[in-house]
Design a protein around this motif. Structure first.
Motif: not given
Ligand code: SF4
Lengths: 475, 267
Positions: B252, B241-244, B254-255
């Motif tokens: 984190a 999943p999208s991350k940062t 779901g950015v």
């Protein structure tokens, strides 16, 4: 013509006194270094893979003009429009013209270091166009009105508390997020989704451009890069002219090393390969793609066979994370689009040694960057070469000779004379051991040293003397 | 600016010819060496992707629509955007959901009830307050809970439903071309039938992975499949999943893209 010289020494002094900043950096750099080390635990794999990646980059440079032409041909065939810019001013003008033609007043941007070189945001804002950075780190830095302090982790100089404070000051509904990284991230998500939806233009960098197929490769974790390159009707990609590779097959070695070197992750969440704008029948994607190929001094870097290696760089940032200077002072002290070791060799060549002559000196020559560079750039050798260029006028580097000083030249001349004549050497060393300790530390040349270090004590007898006493022959 | 083009290429050619470089040969052995026995590929993919918060479901060709819709209903998703023109999309739309919950046929005629016009408000049955709500209570009827999941076909240009896409879609379903053992990555080639934003904008991305479509490395996949002969508009590797980690190195999820990535292994 000499531009005002950037004073790294003064800026770094201030940074060194900021214990918050030093703590933030130390923590982050330690984390990045240990995560990278885990990824390269297999020494053989590391050595063979970086040799492969270096060969890919060297082959690209060996055929650079041909590959750029091939890239242009294939991008154009794929429906992507190619623009060339010698200077950042030209690149900015091209961008503005595209935005005007698209009637766009809002652009969203994924991470692009080339647009930092161009100071594109400030330029477009002067023309009443809003540019929003969408990479979370870049967004934070933009809110703060500062510059990225690291090429991979732009907001690494700030901690959560500082970011929460910033959000509270700058964003209306930030009151409820507290100091929780996940809540702050979610807030940014909500704000930026509105912008992705409404932007007329999306902007991005390019990690590698494939000549063989006319493909732009972008890697990222957040998905903002995909948003910027898919949602707005127009996409503009910015690349330095060195970013081209010959074959599609040349991409996997770079993708294998870049994220592991940068952040210690095996791969980024997204590897995004774009080869055309929206085709007939496709339901999303930009209808126009433009690629801006920027020179900005790179062709002069290329001209010198030794300095040319600077252009191998794949912008992983590992050299920063491992640099004993960068990790202490942080990115802002360099006051440059690219800080750390790669910045110290690249920026002086782009902006000239009059302005940037100090940069190659912010180096202990410890070689740590050379050891971890995934494409084996001889950073330290180039650093040494630029120090020489700074004091010797030549045609190779912009403003070479800008730091030439008659006094310094004279001192070195005397030094050479003393060391090449046995008699002069003997007289000098004897004199130093006899009266050296009496010289006050405040003497003009000594002062530079003694202001931050204790004055060295000369031994009463020289080494030669002692050796002769011991009966060692031929001294 | 063609002046710039001529100047740049001229300088490069002249200076390269003055100082040509002979690059060392590229030895791709370190990539060719990345190999795993077939039975180890899937566990490795799973392990690597789970390490970055990817979720996995097991299914068969016969039951994956049920597995997917059950999962999404339990996850609190109210709707699922899918690609009606793909074989998987056809299978999904043929799956017996109660008719009132299906929109494909309405959507063919224009404004389906799941679609708002591009400037209109979201329909009331699509939730807007994100993040996703928690699990829904069981439907009072006690029937299978798929009844609360609405299928929405991605059958029109994004311009026609941009706002709903961004504000009203919970989940998106795509196929994959396979997965890569070396890095734990899915391969996607979005197409006219299966658009690019399906795997990016919805909060949950559900991806179908056929258990026999596994590769050792990115390099092997692109060579075996001869990608260089004809690249699609967009080719993607997706590894979670999208991350940062841009806020103090704290991960984190779901950015900007999906908050959750759910891989359905179809055997
Ligand atoms: S010089 Fe080497 S280590 Fe530094 S950013 Fe470039 S590729 Fe990475």
């Amino acid at each position: 013509m000499a531009e005002h010289a950037v004073n790294f020494a003064a800026a770094s002094k201030a940074a060194l006194q900021d214990s918050q900043l030093r703590g933030n950096f130390r923590r982050a750099m330690d984390g990045l270094m240990s995560k990278r080390a885990v990824q390269f635990a297999d020494a053989k794999e590391w050595h063979t893979m970086r040799a492969l990646a270096a060969s890919v980059r060297l082959r690209a440079l060996a055929k650079l003009p041909e590959l750029l032409e091939q890239l242009e041909t294939n991008l154009t065939r794929n429906g992507i429009q190619v623009h060339w810019a010698s200077t950042t001013a030209e690149a900015n003008a091209i961008t503005l013209a595209i935005m005007r033609k698209a009637n766009a007043t809002l652009a969203v941007k994924g991470k692009s270091m080339v647009t930092e070189e161009m100071h594109l945001n400030a330029f477009l804002e002067d023309h009443d166009i809003e540019v929003l950075e969408s990479d979370l780190g870049e967004y934070i830095v933009q809110l703060d009105g500062t510059m990225p302090s690291h090429i991979i982790m732009p907001a690494i100089h700030l901690n959560t508390k500082q970011i929460a404070h910033l959000f509270k000051q700058k964003i209306k509904d930030a009151a409820s997020t507290g100091e929780d990284a996940a809540a702050l991230t979610d807030l940014a998500r909500r704000i930026l989704r509105q912008k992705f939806m409404n932007a007329g233009v999306g902007m991005s960098g390019v990690n590698a451009a494939v000549a063989e197929t006319g493909t732009l490769c972008l890697i990222e974790n957040e998905g903002n890069g995909r948003m910027c390159t898919t949602v707005p009707p127009v996409h503009i990609a910015f690349m330095g002219l060195e970013k081209v590779v010959e074959k599609l097959e040349d991409v996997p070695p770079i993708i294998s090393l870049l994220p592991r070197s940068a952040t210690g992750q095996p791969i980024t969440t997204y590897v995004n390969m774009i080869s055309s704008p929206r085709k007939e029948g496709e339901k999303d994607g930009p209808r126009e793609i433009h690629v801006v190929i920027l020179d900005n001094g790179r062709s002069s870097v290329y001209a010198d066979p030794e300095l040319r290696d600077t252009l191998r760089c794949i912008r992983c940032g590992a050299c920063m994370n491992h640099c004993p200077v960068y990790t202490k002072v942080g990115g802002h002290a360099y006051e440059a689009p690219y800080p750390g070791p790669i910045g110290q060799i690249l920026v002086p060549q782009m902006e000239g040694l009059a302005k940037r002559g100090e940069m190659p000196h912010a180096c202990t020559m410890c070689n740590a960057c050379v050891e971890i560079c995934p494409v084996q750039i001889p950073i330290v050798e180039i650093m040494g070469r630029l120090r020489v260029e700074a004091v010797h006028p030549s045609a190779s580097v912009k403003d070479s000779g800008a730091r030439a000083s008659k006094t310094e030249a004279l001192v070195w001349k005397g030094w050479a004379a003393m060391n090449t004549s046995p008699l002069a050497y003997k007289i000098a060393t004897t004199a130093m051991s006899a009266v050296g300790n009496a010289a006050p530390g405040s003497l003009p040349l000594l002062k530079e040293w003694t202001s931050v270090r204790s004055k060295p004590r000369f031994a009463p007898r020289t080494l030669h003397d002692l050796a002769r006493k011991k009966g060692i022959p031929n001294v | 600016m063609s002046d710039a083009r001529a100047a740049i290429l001229g300088t490069l050619r002249r200076t390269r010819d003055a100082h040509p470089v002979t690059p060392p040969p590229s030895d791709f052995t370190p990539l060719a060496d990345k190999q795993w026995p077939p039975e180890e590929r899937l566990p490795r993919i799973r392990r690597m992707m789970e390490a970055v918060h990817t979720e996995f479901l097991d299914a068969t060709e016969a039951d994956w629509p049920a597995v997917v819709t059950d999962f999404l209903t339990r996850a609190g998703a109210a709707n699922l955007l899918y690609a009606p023109g793909t074989a998987d999309g056809a299978t999904l739309s043929a799956y017996p959901l109660p008719p009132r919950e299906r929109e494909g046929t309405h959507a063919q005629h224009g404004e389906g009830e799941g679609f708002a016009g591009s400037d209109g408000p979201s329909p009331s049955d699509t939730p807007s307050p994100f993040p996703l709500r928690g699990p829904l209570p069981s439907p009072e009827t006690g029937e299978e809970n798929t009844a609360s999941l609405t299928l929405i076909p991605y059958d029109r240009p994004i311009e026609d439903f941009k706002q709903q896409m961004f504000e009203g879609i919970d989940a998106g379903l795509t196929g994959t071309l396979g997965a890569i053992a070396d890095t734990g990555s899915l391969i996607l080639w979005p197409s006219a039938d299966e658009p690019r934003l399906l795997s990016l904008v919805p909060h949950i991305h559900v991806a179908l992975l056929r258990a026999d479509a596994l590769y050792d490395s990115f390099w092997q996949a692109m060579r075996d499949q001869r990608w260089a002969d004809a690249m699609p508009t967009n080719a993607l590797l997706i590894s979670g999943p999208s991350k940062t980690a841009d806020i103090e190195q704290t991960l984190a999820y779901g950015v900007h893209g999906p908050k959750r990535l759910v891989v359905v292994i179809v055997r």
